[in-house]
Design an enzyme around this catalytic site. Sequence first.
Site, short mmCIF file in Angstrom:
data_model
loop_
_atom_site.label_atom_id
_atom_site.label_comp_id
_atom_site.label_asym_id
_atom_site.label_seq_id
_atom_site.Cartn_x
_atom_site.Cartn_y
_atom_site.Cartn_z
N TYR A 74 -9.67 11.41 3.79
CA TYR A 74 -9.70 11.17 2.35
C TYR A 74 -10.94 11.79 1.71
O TYR A 74 -10.89 12.28 0.58
CB TYR A 74 -9.63 9.68 2.06
CG TYR A 74 -8.38 9.03 2.60
CD1 TYR A 74 -7.12 9.35 2.08
CD2 TYR A 74 -8.43 8.12 3.64
CE1 TYR A 74 -5.97 8.78 2.59
CE2 TYR A 74 -7.29 7.54 4.15
CZ TYR A 74 -6.06 7.88 3.63
OH TYR A 74 -4.92 7.31 4.14
N HIS A 88 -7.17 0.26 5.36
CA HIS A 88 -7.23 1.28 6.41
C HIS A 88 -7.98 0.82 7.66
O HIS A 88 -7.87 1.47 8.70
CB HIS A 88 -7.86 2.55 5.85
CG HIS A 88 -7.07 3.14 4.72
ND1 HIS A 88 -7.05 2.58 3.46
CD2 HIS A 88 -6.25 4.22 4.66
CE1 HIS A 88 -6.27 3.30 2.67
NE2 HIS A 88 -5.77 4.29 3.38
N GLU A 92 -3.68 14.93 2.58
CA GLU A 92 -4.07 14.10 1.45
C GLU A 92 -4.38 14.92 0.20
O GLU A 92 -4.18 14.47 -0.92
CB GLU A 92 -5.30 13.25 1.83
CG GLU A 92 -5.06 12.27 2.95
CD GLU A 92 -3.97 11.26 2.64
OE1 GLU A 92 -3.80 10.89 1.46
OE2 GLU A 92 -3.27 10.84 3.58
N HIS A 137 0.84 -1.19 0.00
CA HIS A 137 0.00 0.00 0.00
C HIS A 137 0.88 1.25 0.00
O HIS A 137 1.76 1.42 0.85
CB HIS A 137 -0.91 0.00 1.22
CG HIS A 137 -1.91 1.11 1.20
ND1 HIS A 137 -3.13 1.00 0.58
CD2 HIS A 137 -1.84 2.38 1.67
CE1 HIS A 137 -3.78 2.14 0.70
NE2 HIS A 137 -3.02 3.00 1.36
N ALA A 138 0.66 2.13 -0.97
CA ALA A 138 1.54 3.29 -1.14
C ALA A 138 1.47 4.23 0.05
O ALA A 138 0.39 4.51 0.58
CB ALA A 138 1.15 4.04 -2.41
N HIS A 161 0.76 12.13 -5.98
CA HIS A 161 0.08 12.26 -4.69
C HIS A 161 1.05 12.05 -3.53
O HIS A 161 1.11 12.86 -2.60
CB HIS A 161 -1.05 11.24 -4.61
CG HIS A 161 -1.65 11.13 -3.24
ND1 HIS A 161 -2.80 11.77 -2.88
CD2 HIS A 161 -1.23 10.47 -2.13
CE1 HIS A 161 -3.08 11.51 -1.61
NE2 HIS A 161 -2.15 10.71 -1.14
N GLU A 162 1.79 10.95 -3.56
CA GLU A 162 2.68 10.64 -2.44
C GLU A 162 3.75 11.71 -2.26
O GLU A 162 4.10 12.08 -1.14
CB GLU A 162 3.34 9.27 -2.64
CG GLU A 162 2.38 8.10 -2.59
CD GLU A 162 1.57 8.03 -1.30
OE1 GLU A 162 2.01 8.56 -0.27
OE2 GLU A 162 0.47 7.46 -1.35
N HIS A 172 2.79 14.58 -0.09
CA HIS A 172 3.06 14.41 1.34
C HIS A 172 4.49 14.80 1.66
O HIS A 172 4.76 15.51 2.63
CB HIS A 172 2.86 12.94 1.73
CG HIS A 172 1.44 12.47 1.76
ND1 HIS A 172 0.46 13.08 2.51
CD2 HIS A 172 0.84 11.42 1.15
CE1 HIS A 172 -0.68 12.43 2.36
NE2 HIS A 172 -0.48 11.42 1.53
#
Length: 620
Positions: free
Chosen positions: A529, A519, A417, A359-360, A389-390, A393
Amino acid sequence: MKISIKAATSALAIATLFAAAPAVAKKKDKAAEPAPAAAAAAPTVAEADAFVAKAEQELNDLGIYGAQAAWINATYITDDTDAINARVGAQMTELQVRLAKGAARFDGLEGLSYDTKRKLDMLKQSIVLPAPSTPGAARDLNDLATRLQSAYGKGKGTLRGKEINGSDIEAEMGSNRNPAELKEMWLSWHDNVGKPMAPDYAKLVEIANQGAVELGYKDTGAMWRAGYDMPADDFAKMMDKLWVQVKPLYDALHCYTRAKLNAKYGDAVQAKTGPIRADLLGNMWAQEWGNIYDIVAPKGAGDIGYDVEELLKAKNYDPVKMVKAGEGFYSSLGFAPLPDSFWTRSQITKPRDREVVCHASAWDIDNKDDLRIKMCTKVNADDFVTIHHELGHNYYQRAYNKQSYLYLNGANDGFHEAIGDFVALSITPDYLVKIGLLDQAKVPSADKDTGLLLRQAMDKVAFLPFGLLMDKWRWGVFSGSIKPAHYEKAWTDLRLQYQGIVPPAERPDDAFDPGAKYHIPGNTPYARYFLARILQFQFYKAACDQAGWKGPLHRCSFYGDKEVGRKLDAMLAMGASKPWPDALEAFTGSREIDGSAMIAYFQPLIGWLNEQNKGQRCGW
């Protein structure tokens, strides 16, 4: 969905997250009673200042070690790394609970500085799964949390009777169009991964609730909702209000998609009316539907003229080159390049020799520059978006790294997020041309806008009810309104109520389908999210307005706009030091989270969907 990790947490992926989301004291939340020894002497402002300073140092010191242990566990799953991670997690939980109870001693103390008061509130409200003070409870809680996460990481389903791992079954669910095989994968994954978790999960809920009550909350869910700069009940109302804003768009998309699935598979597989069969939507959890765009694409307009996966492969992109492209977007806005250690320490592809959590997620190990991502990247369009997306962060983490420890986080967890997501909205044809992936001559013309918007809606809009119901289910579990015997029924009922979907077969009462979603066993709050889906369009519209964009909103790319980058960095650098409305206002000019930007983005699609749905019996 993706998770951000900061060093002070053993990991966001386990129960010991110390998510320092901003929070203020709530009159409704009765503070824990001070220990008898502490009650003897009246606290002073100087003591409060010293307490906070010491707390930040303790959390930072243990957090860095905890993050290292969690990284090893997530990227090298063994019984030994499970044990180490659980032990460090227990230490972090015990520390968090001790500090939360210590912070309560200063409740009502006058004369506190803004920062000390805010940080005391954070200490009380920021534990994801609090352990009670009962001897051994923290260890038990973290043993359960680690066992649940590792069970997910090791999970397997079947395809044509043969075992298939988590990342491969996710990819297969997106590309397979055989309803019998989709049903097999869906059922095997939910049965093999979710069902065995139910007893451990019920125990975990019981222990965490005992801890939440000791901290003065009704239950763990109430504690989660208290961390958003507003009373817990007001937060739940805000979520419902946002859902009402965007629900008509989802309903129209559901109606259109159901008709297309019926046309492809026939009445025996997907009926013309009622809910949609969950395994037909291109995703194990029916949370995003973009993988079945080929089924729903309208003739003519639906062929947007390019496929990102094909473009990536034609240009010989490998996973590392994909991450380099993501870095390039942030560099174009004026952000400094990622540190060299990012490239040597990240897990960008799945190792061949061991079990890992695929999971990323994005990690900040030392609260300074040891930034990493953990992915099992495949060369496809989904992972290209996920990378952008990552990295959002990571750039957020670095932007606020000069803040004091308890402010090392997003303005709220939805912000964290939303940053990468709103950048990913800029993966437009114009952007693909600028980075050399798409030829200018192949940029879709205006008559393809319906296709472009529908492709986005299949992910962005389809996700909304799932993003809402995940924590609605958990809030009910934590409050006790959903009992262990009814875990499965409540889950299936909420999926029907909000998403309009049903499992591909009748589910037994002892199933535990929530556990088949990362999750839940990973104990990651999910409201973030849903908020991120709304916020990303609010951020995106603000960035496009700042860039002077005049065309259709969905065609806007602010790639290369240094002024947008400057304003964005100013918001990111605030971290959690101010209430989230202040941060929102700094970039967008508004203090309210609002779904109207999302509606504006999809406005051309809404009219088209309504036209297509004429004569259909929409709803379920």
